[in-house]
Each structure stands twice: as structure tokens, then as C-alpha cells.
Scaffold this motif. Structure first.
Motif, PDB file in Angstrom:
ATOM      1  N   ALA A  44       0.840  -1.209   0.000  1.00  0.00           N
ATOM      2  CA  ALA A  44       0.000   0.000   0.000  1.00  0.00           C
ATOM      3  C   ALA A  44       0.868   1.251   0.000  1.00  0.00           C
ATOM      4  CB  ALA A  44      -0.932  -0.007   1.208  1.00  0.00           C
ATOM      5  N   LEU A  45       1.902   1.266   0.823  1.00  0.00           N
ATOM      6  CA  LEU A  45       2.781   2.428   0.875  1.00  0.00           C
ATOM      7  C   LEU A  45       3.528   2.613  -0.445  1.00  0.00           C
ATOM      8  CD1 LEU A  45       3.748   4.772   2.506  1.00  0.00           C
ATOM      9  CD2 LEU A  45       5.474   3.308   3.543  1.00  0.00           C
ATOM     10  N   ALA A  46       3.970   1.521  -1.046  1.00  0.00           N
ATOM     11  CA  ALA A  46       4.642   1.621  -2.348  1.00  0.00           C
ATOM     12  C   ALA A  46       3.693   2.213  -3.393  1.00  0.00           C
ATOM     13  CB  ALA A  46       5.137   0.244  -2.796  1.00  0.00           C
ATOM     14  N   GLU A  47       2.438   1.816  -3.341  1.00  0.00           N
ATOM     15  CA  GLU A  47       1.454   2.348  -4.285  1.00  0.00           C
ATOM     16  C   GLU A  47       1.197   3.836  -4.030  1.00  0.00           C
ATOM     17  OE1 GLU A  47      -1.068   2.391  -7.531  1.00  0.00           O
ATOM     18  OE2 GLU A  47       0.325   0.819  -6.918  1.00  0.00           O
ATOM     19  N   VAL A  48       1.114   4.227  -2.773  1.00  0.00           N
ATOM     20  CA  VAL A  48       0.934   5.642  -2.448  1.00  0.00           C
ATOM     21  C   VAL A  48       2.126   6.438  -2.975  1.00  0.00           C
ATOM     22  CG1 VAL A  48       0.876   7.325  -0.550  1.00  0.00           C
ATOM     23  CG2 VAL A  48      -0.601   5.321  -0.476  1.00  0.00           C
ATOM     24  N   ARG A  49       3.344   5.946  -2.726  1.00  0.00           N
ATOM     25  CA  ARG A  49       4.547   6.639  -3.214  1.00  0.00           C
ATOM     26  C   ARG A  49       4.530   6.790  -4.728  1.00  0.00           C
ATOM     27  NH1 ARG A  49       8.174   3.701   0.977  1.00  0.00           N
ATOM     28  NH2 ARG A  49       8.519   5.402   2.427  1.00  0.00           N
ATOM     29  N   ALA A  50       4.125   5.735  -5.417  1.00  0.00           N
ATOM     30  CA  ALA A  50       4.091   5.780  -6.882  1.00  0.00           C
ATOM     31  C   ALA A  50       3.049   6.785  -7.367  1.00  0.00           C
ATOM     32  CB  ALA A  50       3.782   4.389  -7.442  1.00  0.00           C
ATOM     33  N   ARG A  51       1.929   6.846  -6.698  1.00  0.00           N
ATOM     34  CA  ARG A  51       0.859   7.753  -7.124  1.00  0.00           C
ATOM     35  C   ARG A  51       1.146   9.213  -6.749  1.00  0.00           C
ATOM     36  NH1 ARG A  51      -4.972   4.890  -6.851  1.00  0.00           N
ATOM     37  NH2 ARG A  51      -4.359   2.830  -7.554  1.00  0.00           N
ATOM     38  N   VAL A  52       1.741   9.435  -5.579  1.00  0.00           N
ATOM     39  CA  VAL A  52       2.005  10.803  -5.115  1.00  0.00           C
ATOM     40  C   VAL A  52       3.287  11.358  -5.727  1.00  0.00           C
ATOM     41  CG1 VAL A  52       2.548  12.175  -3.049  1.00  0.00           C
ATOM     42  CG2 VAL A  52       0.684  10.530  -2.991  1.00  0.00           C
ATOM     43  N   ARG A  53       4.263  10.507  -5.958  1.00  0.00           N
ATOM     44  CA  ARG A  53       5.563  10.890  -6.528  1.00  0.00           C
ATOM     45  C   ARG A  53       6.266  11.952  -5.686  1.00  0.00           C
ATOM     46  NH1 ARG A  53       2.987  11.601 -12.152  1.00  0.00           N
ATOM     47  NH2 ARG A  53       2.474   9.466 -12.600  1.00  0.00           N
ATOM     48  N   SER A  54       6.391  11.647  -4.408  1.00  0.00           N
ATOM     49  CA  SER A  54       7.082  12.547  -3.490  1.00  0.00           C
ATOM     50  C   SER A  54       8.333  11.848  -2.973  1.00  0.00           C
ATOM     51  CB  SER A  54       6.165  12.893  -2.310  1.00  0.00           C
ATOM     52  OG  SER A  54       6.899  13.539  -1.298  1.00  0.00           O
ATOM     53  N   PRO A  55       9.416  12.598  -2.768  1.00  0.00           N
ATOM     54  CA  PRO A  55      10.633  11.983  -2.232  1.00  0.00           C
ATOM     55  C   PRO A  55      10.556  11.744  -0.724  1.00  0.00           C
ATOM     56  CG  PRO A  55      10.988  14.321  -2.589  1.00  0.00           C
ATOM     57  CD  PRO A  55       9.614  14.003  -3.118  1.00  0.00           C
ATOM     58  N   ALA A  61      -0.591  13.109   6.664  1.00  0.00           N
ATOM     59  CA  ALA A  61      -1.902  13.421   6.086  1.00  0.00           C
ATOM     60  C   ALA A  61      -1.820  14.544   5.065  1.00  0.00           C
ATOM     61  CB  ALA A  61      -2.885  13.781   7.195  1.00  0.00           C
ATOM     62  N   ASN A  62      -0.939  15.523   5.312  1.00  0.00           N
ATOM     63  CA  ASN A  62      -0.899  16.671   4.392  1.00  0.00           C
ATOM     64  C   ASN A  62      -0.507  16.266   2.970  1.00  0.00           C
ATOM     65  OD1 ASN A  62       1.843  16.308   4.673  1.00  0.00           O
ATOM     66  ND2 ASN A  62       2.266  18.363   5.426  1.00  0.00           N
ATOM     67  N   HIS A  63       0.187  15.136   2.808  1.00  0.00           N
ATOM     68  CA  HIS A  63       0.497  14.677   1.454  1.00  0.00           C
ATOM     69  C   HIS A  63      -0.791  14.302   0.713  1.00  0.00           C
ATOM     70  CE1 HIS A  63       4.578  14.035   3.092  1.00  0.00           C
ATOM     71  NE2 HIS A  63       4.946  14.325   1.856  1.00  0.00           N
ATOM     72  N   LEU A  64      -1.658  13.585   1.384  1.00  0.00           N
ATOM     73  CA  LEU A  64      -2.872  13.094   0.728  1.00  0.00           C
ATOM     74  C   LEU A  64      -4.014  14.099   0.749  1.00  0.00           C
ATOM     75  CD1 LEU A  64      -2.907   9.376   1.899  1.00  0.00           C
ATOM     76  CD2 LEU A  64      -2.046  10.334  -0.227  1.00  0.00           C
ATOM     77  N   LEU A  65      -3.939  15.091   1.607  1.00  0.00           N
ATOM     78  CA  LEU A  65      -5.006  16.074   1.681  1.00  0.00           C
ATOM     79  C   LEU A  65      -4.872  17.190   0.643  1.00  0.00           C
ATOM     80  CD1 LEU A  65      -5.471  16.337   5.539  1.00  0.00           C
ATOM     81  CD2 LEU A  65      -6.923  15.142   3.888  1.00  0.00           C
ATOM     82  N   ARG A  66      -3.761  17.221  -0.047  1.00  0.00           N
ATOM     83  CA  ARG A  66      -3.594  18.219  -1.111  1.00  0.00           C
ATOM     84  C   ARG A  66      -4.556  17.907  -2.248  1.00  0.00           C
ATOM     85  NH1 ARG A  66       2.825  17.437  -0.850  1.00  0.00           N
ATOM     86  NH2 ARG A  66       3.158  18.545   1.104  1.00  0.00           N
ATOM     87  N   GLU A  67      -5.121  18.953  -2.792  1.00  0.00           N
ATOM     88  CA  GLU A  67      -6.110  18.782  -3.870  1.00  0.00           C
ATOM     89  C   GLU A  67      -5.558  17.934  -5.017  1.00  0.00           C
ATOM     90  OE1 GLU A  67      -9.571  18.636  -5.625  1.00  0.00           O
ATOM     91  OE2 GLU A  67      -9.319  19.630  -3.687  1.00  0.00           O
ATOM     92  N   LYS A  68      -4.288  18.141  -5.346  1.00  0.00           N
ATOM     93  CA  LYS A  68      -3.720  17.399  -6.482  1.00  0.00           C
ATOM     94  C   LYS A  68      -3.611  15.901  -6.214  1.00  0.00           C
ATOM     95  CE  LYS A  68       1.157  18.247  -5.327  1.00  0.00           C
ATOM     96  NZ  LYS A  68       2.409  18.809  -5.820  1.00  0.00           N
ATOM     97  N   HIS A  69      -3.725  15.488  -4.945  1.00  0.00           N
ATOM     98  CA  HIS A  69      -3.646  14.062  -4.600  1.00  0.00           C
ATOM     99  C   HIS A  69      -4.984  13.503  -4.117  1.00  0.00           C
ATOM    100  CE1 HIS A  69       0.569  14.315  -5.274  1.00  0.00           C
ATOM    101  NE2 HIS A  69       0.789  15.112  -4.246  1.00  0.00           N
ATOM    102  N   ARG A  70      -6.075  14.214  -4.425  1.00  0.00           N
ATOM    103  CA  ARG A  70      -7.410  13.783  -3.978  1.00  0.00           C
ATOM    104  C   ARG A  70      -7.719  12.357  -4.441  1.00  0.00           C
ATOM    105  NH1 ARG A  70     -10.388  15.212  -0.135  1.00  0.00           N
ATOM    106  NH2 ARG A  70     -10.637  17.326  -0.761  1.00  0.00           N
ATOM    107  N   ALA A  71      -7.353  12.007  -5.658  1.00  0.00           N
ATOM    108  CA  ALA A  71      -7.638  10.661  -6.177  1.00  0.00           C
ATOM    109  C   ALA A  71      -6.912   9.587  -5.370  1.00  0.00           C
ATOM    110  CB  ALA A  71      -7.255  10.578  -7.655  1.00  0.00           C
ATOM    111  N   VAL A  72      -5.711   9.901  -4.903  1.00  0.00           N
ATOM    112  CA  VAL A  72      -4.957   8.935  -4.088  1.00  0.00           C
ATOM    113  C   VAL A  72      -5.669   8.746  -2.741  1.00  0.00           C
ATOM    114  CG1 VAL A  72      -2.724   8.382  -3.044  1.00  0.00           C
ATOM    115  CG2 VAL A  72      -2.806   9.620  -5.213  1.00  0.00           C
ATOM    116  N   LEU A  73      -6.122   9.836  -2.149  1.00  0.00           N
ATOM    117  CA  LEU A  73      -6.855   9.768  -0.881  1.00  0.00           C
ATOM    118  C   LEU A  73      -8.117   8.930  -1.038  1.00  0.00           C
ATOM    119  CD1 LEU A  73      -7.231  10.695   2.072  1.00  0.00           C
ATOM    120  CD2 LEU A  73      -8.408  12.708   1.158  1.00  0.00           C
TER     121      LEU A  73
END
Length: 194
Positions: A44-55, A61-73
Motif C-alpha cells: 500500500a505504501l509503495a502504491e501511495v509513493r508511486a501515485r504521489v511521486r514525493s521523495p 496526512a498533508n500529502h494526501l489532503l492536497r487537492e492534487k492528490h485527492r484521487a490517491v486519498l
């Protein structure tokens, strides 16, 4: 009976301001836990990393709460996501928690606490409610109190006496000063572990 395999549960909290419950940044305290076996969590974490593309090495939570990552959330929390059916969240209003703790410290029942909360919340103007909660929170605090602040029992009952509304729960609370003094004395004699 066969031995069950161990279950790992990861928990975290949000909204904690320590003992400063009513002057913090949020009105609620949240505690959540998820139950995933390690390979599922890693996937799950690997998938989140791949979808968010953050280092980032730790996702907040702030990573997934950003509008640009709404689909990942939506994916993480949705019915097809890795957390579906595997998480629990407990949400507590801090004002309610203070009143319940106050009632408990004064030897009152849970029913008395609910009655006090409902009565005081309805009867007190917003500024009075805030003063009441701050005084109650200070009465309950076991550490990190401002030493220049007034003695907490006197301050609490002074605040309570200044409030105009008077109902059965508030009258009962006004008569509880000896129990509040005993509570503070117990804290003085045997402070809780840090």
C-alpha cells in the motif's frame, strides 16, 4: 484451540495538544488504527509513493489532503483501497472530554457528566463557555501549569461563580469545591508519572 498468528496494529493520533485541551489548534482529538499485515502495508505504501511521486520517506496526512492528490486519498480510503474494513477512528470533541474528565475528577458519574455538558453548553454564552472550559482544563492539569496563574481550584470556582446561568448540574458543580480541593491535594502528594 489453535494458536492464532499475531496481529500488528498501527495507531496514530491527531489533534493532541497535551494537557492543553481547550486552547489548542483543533476542537477534536482523533485516534486511529489500521490492521494490515506487513506485506500488505508495504504494498500500500509503495502504491501511495508511486501515485504521489514525493521523495518523502514518511507520509503524513498533508500529502494526501492536497487537492492534487485527492484521487490517491479516495483510493486509500475507498472500498477498493488497502484500508477498507481494516481501520477504526475514534473522534472526541475536546470540550466534551474536559467536562467528562472534570466530572470524573469530582466523583461524578458519566450520566452527571453528560448532563453538565448539555446544560452548560446550552446555558452559557460562547465567551462564558470558553472561560468555563479553560478554568476546568486548568483545574485538571497535572503539569506544565503557568506558576504565575491563580491557584486552579480558586480560579475554577471563581469563574463558575461569575457565570449567571444556574441549572441543576451547575448547582451540583458549585457544591463540589471540597472534592476539587481533595483532587488537587492528591495530585500534589502523588503527581502522575510523566
Amino acid at each position: 484451540m489453535p494458536e492464532l498468528p499475531p496481529i500488528e496494529i498501527a495507531c496514530d493520533e491527531s489533534g493532541s495538544d497535551g494537557e492543553n485541551l481547550v486552547a489548542g489548534n483543533t476542537d477534536v482529538f482523533t485516534h486511529a488504527g489500521v490492521r494490515l499485515v506487513e506485506p500488505e502495508a508495504a504494498a500500500a505504501l509503495a502504491e501511495v509513493r508511486a501515485r504521489v511521486r514525493s521523495p518523502a520517506t514518511q507520509y503524513k496526512a498533508n500529502h494526501l489532503l492536497r487537492e492534487k492528490h485527492r484521487a490517491v486519498l479516495v483510493w486509500v480510503l475507498g472500498p477498493e483501497g488497502p484500508l477498507s474494513g481494516r481501520g477504526r477512528v475514534h473522534l472526541m470533541e475536546k470540550a466534551y472530554f474536559v467536562v467528562v474528565r472534570l466530572a470524573g475528577a469530582l466523583g461524578e458519574s458519566d450520566e452527571d457528566a453528560r448532563a453538565l455538558y448539555a446544560e452548560a453548553r446550552a446555558a452559557l454564552a460562547p465567551g462564558e463557555w470558553a472561560r468555563f472550559l479553560h478554568a476546568a482544563n486548568d483545574l485538571l492539569r497535572t503539569r506544565n501549569r503557568d506558576e504565575a496563574a491563580p491557584e486552579p481550584v480558586a480560579a475554577f470556582y471563581g469563574t463558575l461563580d461569575a457565570l449567571a446561568p444556574d441549572g441543576p448540574a451547575l448547582r451540583r458543580l458549585r457544591g463540589s469545591r471540597p472534592r476539587a480541593e481533595a483532587y488537587r491535594e492528591r495530585l500534589r502528594i502523588r503527581p502522575p508519572d510523566p
